[in-house]
Design a protein around this motif. Structure first.
Motif, PDB file in Angstrom:
ATOM      1  N   VAL A 237       0.858  -1.165  -0.085  1.00 38.76           N
ATOM      2  CA  VAL A 237      -0.068   0.031  -0.203  1.00 38.76           C
ATOM      3  C   VAL A 237       1.003   1.337  -0.083  1.00 38.76           C
ATOM      4  O   VAL A 237       1.761   1.619   0.940  1.00 38.76           O
ATOM      5  CB  VAL A 237      -0.836   0.149   1.201  1.00 38.76           C
ATOM      6  N   GLU A 317      -8.667   5.301   7.053  1.00 37.55           N
ATOM      7  CA  GLU A 317      -8.499   3.797   6.504  1.00 37.55           C
ATOM      8  C   GLU A 317      -8.601   3.921   5.342  1.00 37.55           C
ATOM      9  O   GLU A 317      -9.606   4.049   4.868  1.00 37.55           O
ATOM     10  CB  GLU A 317      -9.361   3.028   7.416  1.00 37.55           C
ATOM     11  N   HIS A 319      -8.978   2.798   1.330  1.00 40.90           N
ATOM     12  CA  HIS A 319      -9.212   1.507   0.345  1.00 40.90           C
ATOM     13  C   HIS A 319      -7.966   0.905   0.220  1.00 40.90           C
ATOM     14  O   HIS A 319      -7.877  -0.352   0.223  1.00 40.90           O
ATOM     15  CB  HIS A 319      -9.949   2.003  -1.072  1.00 40.90           C
ATOM     16  N   GLY A 320      -6.829   1.382  -0.216  1.00 38.97           N
ATOM     17  CA  GLY A 320      -5.413   1.115  -0.148  1.00 38.97           C
ATOM     18  C   GLY A 320      -5.202  -0.180  -0.670  1.00 38.97           C
ATOM     19  O   GLY A 320      -4.821  -1.151  -0.077  1.00 38.97           O
ATOM     20  N   SER A 352      -3.840   0.967   5.707  1.00 32.36           N
ATOM     21  CA  SER A 352      -4.739  -0.053   5.177  1.00 32.36           C
ATOM     22  C   SER A 352      -4.701  -1.489   5.769  1.00 32.36           C
ATOM     23  O   SER A 352      -3.553  -1.961   5.883  1.00 32.36           O
ATOM     24  CB  SER A 352      -4.530  -0.168   3.555  1.00 32.36           C
ATOM     25  N   LYS A 354      -5.563  -3.991   4.300  1.00 33.11           N
ATOM     26  CA  LYS A 354      -5.325  -4.702   3.237  1.00 33.11           C
ATOM     27  C   LYS A 354      -3.616  -5.350   3.424  1.00 33.11           C
ATOM     28  O   LYS A 354      -3.280  -6.469   2.876  1.00 33.11           O
ATOM     29  CB  LYS A 354      -5.677  -4.342   1.857  1.00 33.11           C
ATOM     30  N   HIS A 359      -7.151  -8.352   0.175  1.00 30.90           N
ATOM     31  CA  HIS A 359      -8.210  -7.475  -0.356  1.00 30.90           C
ATOM     32  C   HIS A 359      -9.421  -8.573  -0.166  1.00 30.90           C
ATOM     33  O   HIS A 359      -9.501  -9.366  -0.817  1.00 30.90           O
ATOM     34  CB  HIS A 359      -8.013  -7.039  -1.432  1.00 30.90           C
ATOM     35  N   GLY A 368     -11.794  -2.738   7.042  1.00 29.77           N
ATOM     36  CA  GLY A 368     -11.401  -1.582   7.200  1.00 29.77           C
ATOM     37  C   GLY A 368     -12.127  -0.686   8.576  1.00 29.77           C
ATOM     38  O   GLY A 368     -11.452  -0.219   9.282  1.00 29.77           O
ATOM     39  N   THR A 384       0.886   0.136   8.921  1.00 27.26           N
ATOM     40  CA  THR A 384       0.689  -0.421   7.618  1.00 27.26           C
ATOM     41  C   THR A 384       1.750  -1.438   7.352  1.00 27.26           C
ATOM     42  O   THR A 384       3.055  -1.239   7.135  1.00 27.26           O
ATOM     43  CB  THR A 384       0.835   0.752   6.536  1.00 27.26           C
ATOM     44  N   SER A 422     -14.136   3.107   1.006  1.00 28.40           N
ATOM     45  CA  SER A 422     -14.081   1.902   0.450  1.00 28.40           C
ATOM     46  C   SER A 422     -14.551   2.016  -1.156  1.00 28.40           C
ATOM     47  O   SER A 422     -15.629   2.653  -1.340  1.00 28.40           O
ATOM     48  CB  SER A 422     -15.035   0.813   0.954  1.00 28.40           C
TER      49      SER A 422
END
Length: 637
Positions: A237, A317, A319-320, A352, A354, A359, A368, A384, A422
């Protein structure tokens, strides 16, 4: 400890929504407690698809490089396990249910327990269920089996709408119940709709969340050939190594109330949803091309609806996804909507989840959101995972952004704001503005960063004189094995996360905020702030050992009588005549039957039963059947 925001805007509690319960099942974390540890350690749960999950013949038909890429991701160890009996589902029906249905049932139950709500209470309120779902892999598996794979349960087992409806049915919830498919934005949009339903009065309490399970390799292969998957299976990210996203699976659920209701009920509140918005980018040069303009617009709209100022946001936070196209666009949008409004040298922190779990697509937004809620509740920002070198196409200093790379305790109390974004591949964008709860909502407080079993509810009034009195801890479950599991879970909580647990608060919460089942136990030994003895009793109960501190038993539900009436052939001449003379209740009931029969027959019921030279023949079908009916009704009385 650093201060990250300042917002003095006024707003109405009626318009704000409180998060009072959380549950999750993510890669590497089966509970919010597990997730919090994963996040603080900046660990990645990305590995390989569990053995036996996908069709090996399909995988062998791919190029080796493709097969390796699509098998990497964040996966749950078990998607088949399910306590069908607990949810009143037959084994045959459970086998034909989309595992996403089963997972959401479990998550919803865990979330309402965390919220301190007894399931029976939801049938008395307008409880809504809002779920983000995108995939229907299970339907693909059923179709691949041909006609023999279709059973009477396939129809309800494979419909995506049933994923929400099944929860409403089990809980007897009468509020809105729906599934949202807005691509990768699905679960945050579902959460947006749930909050809106509470504000409008369509719901009094709502369960919102999302699920994604990767049961076939088809979608993964499509994502890879679309160019979306990271060859090394990680979400880098905002990093220079950004090369696609790591796929993930799992789900999460939260329980929402209007903030004023949560405060009135004395609920412990994770965070408050101040406002949210949804839009679409209306399409760029390509369908899947993101738009910084539209993303910035949805952030501004969320703040307009929240009555807040974007410059007061401390953390977003992302979407990352870690994609080459998506990250620079999202960074530009954040800079336009928030970063440019903040003072130079006071960058907006971003991160993020993710980077930790991959994802989750339709369930990415709820992942998230839950991460951010835990950050707010604990007053801590988390790293992160794997961030090293900034993406050269994302000039962080110029954009006034900062990727969070450490565990940092910060002042996230109200009125500091946080955001969650998101975005769906088709252009649906959702942003949510969050804050900590008012100080009044923290009076009960969650134990630690989260509470595994709603153990922070306090009595409505101080219980005078109870600090030196032993308090019984009451547990119940649907089976003896499950009761041991409850004891083990509570024992673990007391051993690791209890903090300043108080016996009265603990006993009160177990008594009033948990559903009651037939297998029960009472554990003694808790007095005031000293719960060590009770912990010993719980440990004994957990392993099935006897203890003077523990009493177990099984509550037997009230038994209703069942009457079985015999058929023709059981009659005899003179039957019931003693009862006619000896039992007034029997005689009165028989007379009622005789009066009811009189308009339809030309013989006398009592005469037929007593017999005699001129009595009707009790062996006649048209006589014996009404006579037996009358005798059985009278015996029942």
């Amino acid at each position: 400890m650093s201060a990250l925001g300042n917002n003095a805007s006024m707003r109405s509690l009626v318009e704000e929504v409180a998060v009072v319960g959380i549950s999750c099942r993510f890669p590497g974390s089966d509970t919010p407690e597990d997730l919090w540890k994963l996040l603080k350690r900046a660990n990645s749960a990305v590995s390989y698809i569990p053995d036996g999950r996908w069709d090996n013949n399909f995988l062998r038909g791919l190029r080796e490089s493709e097969s390796q890429i699509i098998q990497r991701g964040g996966f749950l160890a078990d998607v088949a396990g399910f306590d069908a009996e607990f949810f009143n589902v037959s084994p045959r029906e459970a086998a034909m249910m989309d595992p996403q249905q089963r997972l959401l049932l479990e998550l919803s139950w865990e979330a309402i327990e965390d919220a301190g709500i007894r399931a029976q209470q939801l049938s008395e309120a307008r409880a809504g269920v809002f779920v983000g779902v995108g995939g229907d892999d299970y339907s693909t598996l059923v179709r691949e089996q041909g006609p023999d794979g279709v059973s009477p349960h396939t129809f309800t087992g494979s419909l995506r709408s049933i994923i929400a409806n099944r929860v409403s049915y089990f809980l007897r919830a009468t509020g809105p119940s729906l599934v949202v498919d807005a691509g990768q934005a699905s679960s945050l949009v579902a959460l947006h709709l749930a909050a809106d339903s509470l504000r409008k009065g369509d719901s009094d309490v709502a369960i919102a969340g999302g699920v994604t399970l990767r049961l076939t390799p088809h979608h993964s292969l499509a994502a890879h050939r679309f160019g979306a998957l990271s060859p090394d299976g990680q979400c880098h990210v905002f990093d220079a190594r950004a090369n696609g996203f790591a796929q993930g699976e799992g789900g999460g659920a939260v329980v929402l109330k209007r903030l004023q209701d949560a405060l009135a009920d004395g609920d412990a509140v994770y965070c408050v949803i101040r406002g949210s918005a949804v839009n679409n980018d209306s399409g760029g040069s390509q369908l899947a091309e993101p738009s910084a303009r539209a993303q910035a617009a949805v952030i501004r709209e969320a703040h307009r609806l929240a009555g807040s100022n974007p410059r007061d946001v401390a953390y977003v936070e992302l979407h990352g996804t870690g994609t080459k196209a998506g990250d620079p666009v999202e960074a530009a949008a954040l800079a336009e909507a928030i970063g440019s409004l903040r003072q130079a040298g006071s960058p907006l922190r971003v991160g993020s989840i993710k980077s930790n779990i991959g994802h989750l697509e339709a369930a990415a937004g709820i992942a998230g959101f839950i991460k951010t809620a835990l950050c707010i509740r604990s007053g801590t920002l988390v790293p992160t995972a794997g961030f090293r070198t900034p993406n050269p196409y994302i000039p962080l200093d110029e954009l006034n952004l900062h990727v969070q790379t450490s565990v940092e305790e910060v002042e996230l109390d109200e009125p500091t704001l946080l955001g969650v974004s998101s975005f769906g591949v088709g252009g649906t964008n959702c942003h949510m503005v969050l804050s900590a709860a008012p100080a009044a909502a923290g009076a009960s407080g969650h134990a630690g960063s989260t509470r595994p079993a709603s153990l922070s509810s306090s009595p409505p009034v101080p219980l005078a004189g109870t600090q030196d009195v032993p308090v019984p801890l009451l547990l119940s479950a649907t089976s003896a094995t499950a009761l041991q599991g409850q004891a083990a879970r509570l024992s673990e909580w007391l051993r690791t996360d209890a903090g300043s647990a108080n016996a009265v608060d603990l006993g009160w919460a177990l008594l009033t905020t948990r559903s009651v089942w037939n297998h029960r136990a009472v554990v003694m030994g808790a007095v005031g702030d000293d719960i060590a003895a009770a912990a010993q009793g719980l440990e004994a109960l957990a392993v099935g050992e006897p203890s003077e501190l523990v009493r177990t038993g099984r509550a037997v539900p009230p038994v209703k009588p069942v009457f079985v009436f015999p058929g023709q052939g059981s009659q005899w001449l003179g039957m019931a005549t003693d009862l006619i003379d000896a039992s007034p209740a029997f005689a009165a009931a028989l007379q009622e039957c005789a009066d009811a029969l009189a308009p339809h027959i030309d013989w006398d019921l009592r005469h037929a039963l007593r017999g005699g030279t001129d009595a009707p023949d009790l062996e006649r079908v048209d006589i014996v059947q009404p006579a037996l009916w009358a005798v059985m009704i009278s015996l029942t009385r």
